[in-house]
Design an enzyme around this catalytic site. Structure first.
Site, PDB file in Angstrom:
ATOM      1  CB  SER A 109      -0.967  -0.032   1.189  1.00 62.41           C
ATOM      2  OG  SER A 109      -1.983   0.930   1.049  1.00 62.41           O
ATOM      3  CD  GLU A 240      -2.091  -2.728  -4.309  1.00 61.36           C
ATOM      4  OE1 GLU A 240      -3.332  -2.810  -4.466  1.00 61.36           O
ATOM      5  OE2 GLU A 240      -1.569  -2.221  -3.305  1.00 61.36           O
ATOM      6  CG  HIS A 307      -5.222  -2.505  -0.896  1.00 66.06           C
ATOM      7  ND1 HIS A 307      -4.141  -2.147  -1.682  1.00 66.06           N
ATOM      8  CD2 HIS A 307      -5.229  -1.642   0.150  1.00 66.06           C
ATOM      9  CE1 HIS A 307      -3.527  -1.108  -1.129  1.00 66.06           C
ATOM     10  NE2 HIS A 307      -4.164  -0.787  -0.028  1.00 66.06           N
TER      11      HIS A 307
END
Length: 336
Positions: A109, A240, A307
């Site tokens: 992240s 991502e 995620h």
């Protein structure tokens, strides 16, 4: 050449929050983390871990100083933040890149922004995978647990990871299994044309929502990295999307393309995304198709990254061989 840290036995984990810390009502996570690692590793908690105010754990100087201190602390073997957040970008210009030791940092992240910057600027390998909060269960699922094996490799060694059997499609911190996640969907990797694919190259990537901000900065000089550290070998990008709309996602990819990040790219891996909505019919899958047509390289998507856990552990800078066939994937990483 890429510099690879190596996780030894009886390691010590340094926990700091260069982005978001753990808010008061979730401090019980810390007790669970301590219990999980009680007989496995020593833990050293930075003060930022326990704070969260106005979208960050502390001011940028405090966060950067604590991160730098853990890097310089010889007793710390690996740094694993509690999780990501929103404003890791504020510490980028305060990291002591010139004096960073060859030490692992593991996360994803918002943390992927810091990790990619470190690898691009220093040639030190960094590890995209789980965070410490998601390691607080009684045990880890087989895919997540591979982080230890991957980071324990010596230079010159290789390791194989496979696609998971199932994944978690929604988050609920109040309802957890013994391995933290609740796998409710079957994992299926996909390729654009559904043909079998094999890609080779150096792995680089992270959460595109944040790493695209490195474009045009001193922390995102991909061409210098290619020349200085990997002798212009091809790159496999793993990316991502946490919450960017399809059109935002498209713009981010084009920004990377225009900046030359996809020059000498051998393929792209896209992690599973929680983004389901389209924009006037334009979907995330349309984004994959567009970049496939433009770059004319293999594109594999819905891989174990990001995620919607679990996650394979991808090492920035490692030599990767990615194989896809019939909905399943295999990732070989060599520390060369």
């Amino acid at each position: 050449m890429i510099k690879y840290p190596e996780l030894k036995e009886n390691f010590t984990i340094g926990i700091t929050a260069p982005s978001s810390g753990i808010e008061d009502e979730l401090h019980y996570f810390v007790d669970e983390i301590k219990e999980r690692f009680r007989n496995q590793a020593k833990l050293v908690f930075g003060k930022t871990t326990f704070n969260q105010h106005k979208a960050k754990s502390a001011d940028a100087v405090t966060r950067a100083n604590e991160l730098n201190q853990l890097f310089q602390n010889d007793e710390i073997d690996i740094i694993i933040p509690p999780w990501g957040g929103e404003l890791a970008i504020e510490v980028l210009d305060k990291i002591d890149y010139e004096n960073l030791p060859t030490k692992w940092i593991l996360g994803y992240s918002d943390i992927s922004l810091i990790m990619l910057a470190i690898t691009l600027k220093t040639g030190i390998a960094t590890a995209h995978g789980t965070n410490i909060v998601d390691l607080r269960g009684k045990y880890s699922d087989d895919t997540t647990e591979m982080w230890r094996d991957v980071l324990s490799l010596g230079t010159g060694d290789e390791i194989v990871q496979h696609s998971s059997k199932g994944f978690q499609s929604t988050w609920n911190h109040e309802i957890v299994s013994d391995y933290i996640f609740n796998f409710d969907r079957k994992t299926e990797w996909k390729s654009i044309d559904q043909k079998s694919v094999e890609i080779e190259g150096r792995l680089l990537g992270g959460c595109i929502d944040v790493i695209h901000h490195l474009v045009g900065t001193p922390y995102g000089d991909v061409k210098h990295f290619q020349k200085e550290y990997i002798s212009n070998e091809p790159i496999i990008w793993y990316l991502e999307n946490a919450d960017a709309s399809p059109t935002d996602f498209r713009r981010m990819l084009l920004q990377m393309k225009y900046a030359g990040w996809f020059e000498n790219c051998s393929g792209i891996l896209f992690g599973r995304t929680p983004v389901m909505e389209d924009v006037e019919g334009y979907s995330v899958e349309d984004v994959y198709h567009d970049i496939f047509k433009e770059l004319e390289v293999p594109v594999i998507y819905d891989v174990d990254c990001g995620h919607l856990p679990p996650q394979n552990t991808f090492v920035n800078g490692a030599y990767g061989i990615v194989e896809y066939s019939d909905g399943k994937g295999k990732v070989t990483q060599r520390f060369t």
